[in-house]
Design an enzyme around this catalytic site. Structure first.
Site, PDB file in Angstrom:
ATOM      1  N   TYR A   1       1.028  -1.406   0.174  1.00  0.00           N
ATOM      2  CA  TYR A   1      -0.005  -0.048   0.114  1.00  0.00           C
ATOM      3  C   TYR A   1       0.734   1.117  -0.078  1.00  0.00           C
ATOM      4  CZ  TYR A   1      -3.327   3.702   1.487  1.00  0.00           C
ATOM      5  OH  TYR A   1      -4.063   4.765   1.582  1.00  0.00           O
TER       6      TYR A   1
HETATM    7  N1  LIG Z   1      -9.461   7.266   4.610  1.00  0.00           N
HETATM    8  C1  LIG Z   1      -8.392   7.722   4.760  1.00  0.00           C
HETATM    9  O1  LIG Z   1      -7.705   7.957   6.099  1.00  0.00           O
HETATM   10  C2  LIG Z   1      -7.242   8.007   3.741  1.00  0.00           C
HETATM   11  C3  LIG Z   1      -6.074   8.395   4.026  1.00  0.00           C
HETATM   12  C4  LIG Z   1      -5.213   8.560   2.911  1.00  0.00           C
HETATM   13  C5  LIG Z   1      -5.625   8.200   1.596  1.00  0.00           C
HETATM   14  N2  LIG Z   1      -6.753   7.511   1.564  1.00  0.00           N
HETATM   15  C6  LIG Z   1      -6.995   7.309   0.051  1.00  0.00           C
HETATM   16  O2  LIG Z   1      -8.473   7.655  -0.311  1.00  0.00           O
HETATM   17  C7  LIG Z   1      -8.747   6.702  -1.227  1.00  0.00           C
HETATM   18  C8  LIG Z   1     -10.224   6.199  -0.991  1.00  0.00           C
HETATM   19  O3  LIG Z   1     -10.242   5.462   0.178  1.00  0.00           O
HETATM   20  P1  LIG Z   1     -11.391   5.581   1.364  1.00  0.00           P
HETATM   21  O4  LIG Z   1     -10.593   5.953   2.414  1.00  0.00           O
HETATM   22  O5  LIG Z   1     -12.485   6.185   0.814  1.00  0.00           O
HETATM   23  O6  LIG Z   1     -11.731   3.872   1.433  1.00  0.00           O
HETATM   24  P2  LIG Z   1     -13.041   3.184   1.022  1.00  0.00           P
HETATM   25  O7  LIG Z   1     -14.076   3.672   1.883  1.00  0.00           O
HETATM   26  O8  LIG Z   1     -12.601   1.679   1.521  1.00  0.00           O
HETATM   27  O9  LIG Z   1     -13.218   3.159  -0.724  1.00  0.00           O
HETATM   28  C9  LIG Z   1     -12.089   2.762  -1.208  1.00  0.00           C
HETATM   29  C10 LIG Z   1     -13.016   2.399  -2.740  1.00  0.00           C
HETATM   30  O10 LIG Z   1     -12.158   1.800  -3.673  1.00  0.00           O
HETATM   31  C11 LIG Z   1     -13.008   0.735  -4.062  1.00  0.00           C
HETATM   32  N3  LIG Z   1     -12.208  -0.456  -4.727  1.00  0.00           N
HETATM   33  C12 LIG Z   1     -11.560  -1.242  -4.047  1.00  0.00           C
HETATM   34  N4  LIG Z   1     -10.802  -2.211  -4.801  1.00  0.00           N
HETATM   35  C13 LIG Z   1     -11.287  -1.968  -6.046  1.00  0.00           C
HETATM   36  C14 LIG Z   1     -11.548  -2.858  -7.200  1.00  0.00           C
HETATM   37  N5  LIG Z   1     -10.635  -3.869  -7.311  1.00  0.00           N
HETATM   38  N6  LIG Z   1     -12.105  -2.290  -8.250  1.00  0.00           N
HETATM   39  C15 LIG Z   1     -12.882  -1.246  -8.125  1.00  0.00           C
HETATM   40  N7  LIG Z   1     -12.953  -0.445  -7.113  1.00  0.00           N
HETATM   41  C16 LIG Z   1     -12.326  -0.837  -5.947  1.00  0.00           C
HETATM   42  C17 LIG Z   1     -13.959   0.340  -3.216  1.00  0.00           C
HETATM   43  O11 LIG Z   1     -15.102  -0.227  -3.840  1.00  0.00           O
HETATM   44  P3  LIG Z   1     -15.923  -1.253  -3.054  1.00  0.00           P
HETATM   45  O12 LIG Z   1     -16.704  -0.363  -1.847  1.00  0.00           O
HETATM   46  O13 LIG Z   1     -16.806  -1.895  -4.043  1.00  0.00           O
HETATM   47  O14 LIG Z   1     -15.057  -2.248  -2.280  1.00  0.00           O
HETATM   48  C18 LIG Z   1     -14.373   1.786  -2.632  1.00  0.00           C
HETATM   49  O15 LIG Z   1     -15.450   2.140  -3.227  1.00  0.00           O
HETATM   50  C19 LIG Z   1      -7.795   5.500  -1.320  1.00  0.00           C
HETATM   51  O16 LIG Z   1      -7.135   5.918  -2.493  1.00  0.00           O
HETATM   52  C20 LIG Z   1      -7.007   5.592   0.058  1.00  0.00           C
HETATM   53  O17 LIG Z   1      -5.782   5.302  -0.361  1.00  0.00           O
HETATM   54  C21 LIG Z   1      -7.588   7.482   2.314  1.00  0.00           C
END
Ligand SMILES: NC(=O)c1ccc[n+]([C@@H]2O[C@H](COP(=O)([O-])OP(=O)(O)OC[C@H]3O[C@@H](n4cnc5c(N)ncnc54)[C@H](OP(=O)(O)O)[C@@H]3O)[C@@H](O)[C@H]2O)c1
Length: 241
Positions: free
Chosen positions: A162
């Protein structure tokens, strides 16, 4: 980030959001639709995309489109089909938000599961490369196009695939920003969201109290800024908090 977007910031724009079914991607899709964009909701779980579609319609946002795609198995042909569908349906693409990602697992590199490494790299890095490559011909044809990545800052011990994938995304973002800094530039930037209450965050920090975290909606000013015409940055990481 303190940014107040005009209500019509994204009027008549076609914007593709990956991972639009949950978390930050869901909030971004709804926010873009509320600010006038037709959003292509791309994600793995069709039911989640349909829920976001219904919420956008209920909140009187612009009618979106749903494009289910599992980035883990998607081939170059799947991305070519995506580009053809967008061209046939909308005739243009003005913005691309790379947001979908998989956390995988915390692990020292020496013991990192090899299949999991490939899977995380495929979803977090290779999919962004393949999708950008397929959609660039559409993006460069429009005025003031935008590509926005969602990055992270995890290059410490045990962040494994990651952490490595997000460092790679920063590199891809900077290379693209430089290549596309032409007379009619495509502005390419990343957003670092900081800690946000989502499923991915809960998986990475299972012992954390989620109530201490910002919600996805709280960081939307940065997502509007990076996607809209007020942002003149190129190749930068924008801090959302
Ligand atoms: N949350 C934080 O604190 C944080 C901090 C830094 C960076 N980020 C970044 O923010 C972004 C969004 O993450 P989030 O925190 O909002 O997490 P999240 O709620 O888990 O969202 C991740 C999304 O990616 C989709 N996804 C995962 N695998 C996939 C695949 N194989 N094909 C298509 N879609 C896929 C998921 O779809 P499903 O729901 O259908 O599985 C979900 O909609 C990511 O790039 C993460 O690295 C988050």
């Amino acid at each position: 980030m303190q940014y107040v977007a005009p209500a019509d910031l994204l009027k008549d724009k076609i914007i593709l959001v990956t991972g639009a079914g949950d978390g930050i991607g869901k909030a971004a899709a709804k926010t873009y639709a509320k600010h006038g964009a037709t959003v292509v909701l791309l994600g793995r779980t069709t039911q989640k995309l349909e829920n976001v579609y219904d919420e956008i319609i209920a909140e009187k946002g612009v009618q979106p489109a749903i494009y289910p795609l599992n980035l883990e198995g998607a081939s170059p042909k799947d991305y070519a089909d995506l580009a053809n569908t967008i061209e046939d349906e909308f005739g243009a693409l003005h913005g691309l938000l790379h947001n979908a990602a998989m956390f995988g697992a915390a692990s020292p590199i020496q013991h990192h599961d090899v299949d999991l490494w490939y899977k995380v790299m495929q979803i977090n890095v290779n999919a962004a490369f393949l999708m950008t490559r397929a959609l660039l011909p559409l993006l460069v044809k429009t005025d003031d196009a935008r590509i926005v990545f969602t990055t992270d800052d995890k290059t410490q011990a045990y962040w494994g695939a990651y952490g490595t994938s997000k460092a790679a995304i920063d590199g891809l973002m900077k290379i693209l920003a430089d290549e596309l800094d032409t007379e009619n530039p495509v502005r390419v930037n990343s957003i670092y969201p900081g800690p946000v209450r989502t499923r991915l965050r809960a998986r990475a920090f299972p012992g954390e109290n989620p109530n201490t975290l910002k919600m996805p909606d709280d960081i939307m000013p940065a997502y509007l800024y990076a996607m809209g015409s007020d942002c003149e940055k190129k190749g930068e990481i924008i801090q959302a908090q």
